[in-house]
Design a protein around this motif. Structure first.
Motif, PDB file in Angstrom:
ATOM      1  N   HIS A  74       0.813  -1.219   0.000  1.00  0.00           N
ATOM      2  CA  HIS A  74       0.000   0.000   0.000  1.00  0.00           C
ATOM      3  C   HIS A  74       0.844   1.265   0.000  1.00  0.00           C
ATOM      4  CE1 HIS A  74       0.558  -1.449   4.125  1.00  0.00           C
ATOM      5  NE2 HIS A  74       0.489  -0.204   4.544  1.00  0.00           N
ATOM      6  N   CYS A  75       1.913   1.287   0.779  1.00  0.00           N
ATOM      7  CA  CYS A  75       2.762   2.484   0.828  1.00  0.00           C
ATOM      8  C   CYS A  75       3.520   2.670  -0.481  1.00  0.00           C
ATOM      9  CB  CYS A  75       3.738   2.391   1.995  1.00  0.00           C
ATOM     10  SG  CYS A  75       2.959   2.553   3.617  1.00  0.00           S
ATOM     11  N   HIS A  88       1.184   4.122  -3.155  1.00  0.00           N
ATOM     12  CA  HIS A  88       0.889   5.536  -2.940  1.00  0.00           C
ATOM     13  C   HIS A  88       2.084   6.409  -3.309  1.00  0.00           C
ATOM     14  CE1 HIS A  88      -0.292   9.196  -0.605  1.00  0.00           C
ATOM     15  NE2 HIS A  88      -1.470   8.842  -1.062  1.00  0.00           N
ATOM     16  N   GLU A 113      -6.743   8.309  13.497  1.00  0.00           N
ATOM     17  CA  GLU A 113      -8.166   8.405  13.142  1.00  0.00           C
ATOM     18  C   GLU A 113      -8.975   7.613  14.155  1.00  0.00           C
ATOM     19  OE1 GLU A 113     -11.145   7.247   9.439  1.00  0.00           O
ATOM     20  OE2 GLU A 113      -9.092   7.916   9.024  1.00  0.00           O
ATOM     21  N   ARG A 166      -7.635  -1.661   7.177  1.00  0.00           N
ATOM     22  CA  ARG A 166      -7.751  -0.851   5.963  1.00  0.00           C
ATOM     23  C   ARG A 166      -7.539   0.620   6.271  1.00  0.00           C
ATOM     24  NH1 ARG A 166     -11.600   2.180   4.483  1.00  0.00           N
ATOM     25  NH2 ARG A 166     -13.170   1.202   5.831  1.00  0.00           N
ATOM     26  N   ILE A 167      -8.170   1.101   7.355  1.00  0.00           N
ATOM     27  CA  ILE A 167      -7.984   2.505   7.756  1.00  0.00           C
ATOM     28  C   ILE A 167      -6.521   2.767   8.093  1.00  0.00           C
ATOM     29  CG2 ILE A 167      -8.556   4.223   9.523  1.00  0.00           C
ATOM     30  CD1 ILE A 167     -11.309   2.853   9.766  1.00  0.00           C
ATOM     31  N   LYS A 182      -3.840   1.217   7.007  1.00  0.00           N
ATOM     32  CA  LYS A 182      -3.003   1.219   5.805  1.00  0.00           C
ATOM     33  C   LYS A 182      -3.114   2.549   5.060  1.00  0.00           C
ATOM     34  CE  LYS A 182      -3.020  -3.782   5.029  1.00  0.00           C
ATOM     35  NZ  LYS A 182      -3.495  -4.889   4.149  1.00  0.00           N
ATOM     36  N   ASP A 183      -4.332   3.085   4.994  1.00  0.00           N
ATOM     37  CA  ASP A 183      -4.504   4.379   4.332  1.00  0.00           C
ATOM     38  C   ASP A 183      -3.700   5.468   5.044  1.00  0.00           C
ATOM     39  OD1 ASP A 183      -6.196   3.262   2.484  1.00  0.00           O
ATOM     40  OD2 ASP A 183      -8.054   3.962   3.436  1.00  0.00           O
ATOM     41  N   ILE A 184      -3.747   5.451   6.384  1.00  0.00           N
ATOM     42  CA  ILE A 184      -3.010   6.453   7.158  1.00  0.00           C
ATOM     43  C   ILE A 184      -1.512   6.267   6.981  1.00  0.00           C
ATOM     44  CG2 ILE A 184      -2.595   7.397   9.461  1.00  0.00           C
ATOM     45  CD1 ILE A 184      -5.377   6.401  10.261  1.00  0.00           C
ATOM     46  N   GLU A 185      -1.050   5.040   7.003  1.00  0.00           N
ATOM     47  CA  GLU A 185       0.379   4.763   6.809  1.00  0.00           C
ATOM     48  C   GLU A 185       0.864   5.350   5.487  1.00  0.00           C
ATOM     49  OE1 GLU A 185       0.967   0.568   7.045  1.00  0.00           O
ATOM     50  OE2 GLU A 185       0.281   0.431   9.125  1.00  0.00           O
ATOM     51  N   SER A 186       0.090   5.158   4.428  1.00  0.00           N
ATOM     52  CA  SER A 186       0.485   5.638   3.104  1.00  0.00           C
ATOM     53  C   SER A 186       0.615   7.151   3.075  1.00  0.00           C
ATOM     54  CB  SER A 186      -0.541   5.183   2.057  1.00  0.00           C
ATOM     55  OG  SER A 186      -0.638   3.769   2.011  1.00  0.00           O
ATOM     56  N   VAL A 187      -0.356   7.836   3.657  1.00  0.00           N
ATOM     57  CA  VAL A 187      -0.359   9.305   3.651  1.00  0.00           C
ATOM     58  C   VAL A 187       0.771   9.851   4.516  1.00  0.00           C
ATOM     59  CG1 VAL A 187      -1.667  11.348   4.339  1.00  0.00           C
ATOM     60  CG2 VAL A 187      -2.819   9.485   3.132  1.00  0.00           C
TER      61      VAL A 187
END
Length: 285
Positions: free
Chosen positions: A101-102, A105, A239, A252-253, A255-260
């Motif tokens: 995921h990272c 992104h 979050e 899932r949440i 992973k999204d935060i890790e990427s950003v």
């Protein structure tokens, strides 16, 4: 062609007159300051400064010209001073294992021009992301883990040097770097992990967190040191999550935060906004 801008960063012992001296030296060199931030840490007695400027005169145009103009100030205050062209993109090598995921992104942000970097390669101990990497036209380096970890790390560092990389990004690279490699890459390697540490170590941290009923999930990006996951923090985000969300949803949440968060840290490092202050960082947003 547009006039080039320069980024000046300074770290030294705090003292009276630093800002005035720097501004005066730049003014004398016909430099027009477009952005400037500074911070004096009363606890450590250190001073940090980041200034962006552009040349306006005929006599001072190049990086060497301005380094010469700043030399007396540098010597007077014993500064650790660096000067970079803002339009020069930092060369970055990305390391990844199976979680992608990272990496996805970072590569998307790079290709779309959102990150001021040049990705010079992706290396991995698995082949899962070779096709993706090569689709982006980036060299892929397969460095499997064998019985000889020092040999594998030597190959990793050789790729870092051969590609001219200035920053190693551990985009969920699930290997612990040795003390020796951490030392070689001091201040030049960024890692990302969930923000539960020191709780919920090991496999499936979000599932562990769900079992304990956590109320927030998040991520931390930091510089790599020999102390595992304890390097100077660059960026964090969290979050809030609810009791009725599954472990899969939390993952899932997360992973999204890790990427950003990782992308922010890479961007700020590449823009020379992050300065080390012992076990902490100064970040000029």
């Amino acid at each position: 062609m547009s006039t080039p801008h320069f980024i000046l960063t300074i770290r030294c012992q705090d003292a009276v007159g630093i800002v005035a001296a720097v501004a005066s030296a730049l003014a004398a060199a016909d430099a027009f300051i477009t952005e400037s931030s500074h911070y004096g840490d009363e606890e450590t007695g250190l001073f940090f400064m980041r200034t962006v400027f552009r040349p306006t005169g005929a006599h001072f145009q190049s990086r060497d010209d301005f380094l010469t103009a700043l030399a007396p100030v540098r010597q007077r205050f014993g500064m650790d001073l660096n000067l970079h062209r803002r339009d020069r993109r930092m060369k970055v090598l990305i390391a990844v294992s199976k979680p992608g995921h990272c990496l996805n992104h970072l590569l998307h942000q790079w290709q779309s021009g959102e990150l001021p970097i040049d990705v010079v390669g992706v290396l991995s101990n698995h082949r899962d992301h070779q096709r993706l990497t090569e689709w982006y036209g980036i060299p892929f380096h397969f460095l499997p883990m064998g019985a000889d970890k020092p040999e594998q790390e030597a190959a990793l560092f050789a790729v870092f040097e051969q590609t001219g990389a200035e920053l190693l990004v551990l985009a969920r690279y699930m290997q612990v770097l040795s003390d020796d490699l951490c030392q070689k890459l001091a201040g030049r390697a960024i890692n990302i992990h969930h923000s539960f540490l020191p709780s919920f170590k090991g496999a499936k941290p979000y599932h562990q967190a769900h079992a304990r009923g956590v109320k927030v999930v998040g991520a931390t990006a930091h510089y790599v040191t020999k102390d595992l996951d304890e390097g100077p923090i660059i960026e964090q985000e969290t979050e809030r999550v609810a009791h009725n969300q599954s472990a899969q949803t939390l993952a899932r949440i997360g992973k999204d935060i890790e990427s950003v968060v990782l992308t922010r840290a890479v961007r700020w490092h590449a823009e020379h906004r992050v300065m080390l202050n012992g076990l902490r960082t100064v970040v000029f947003y």
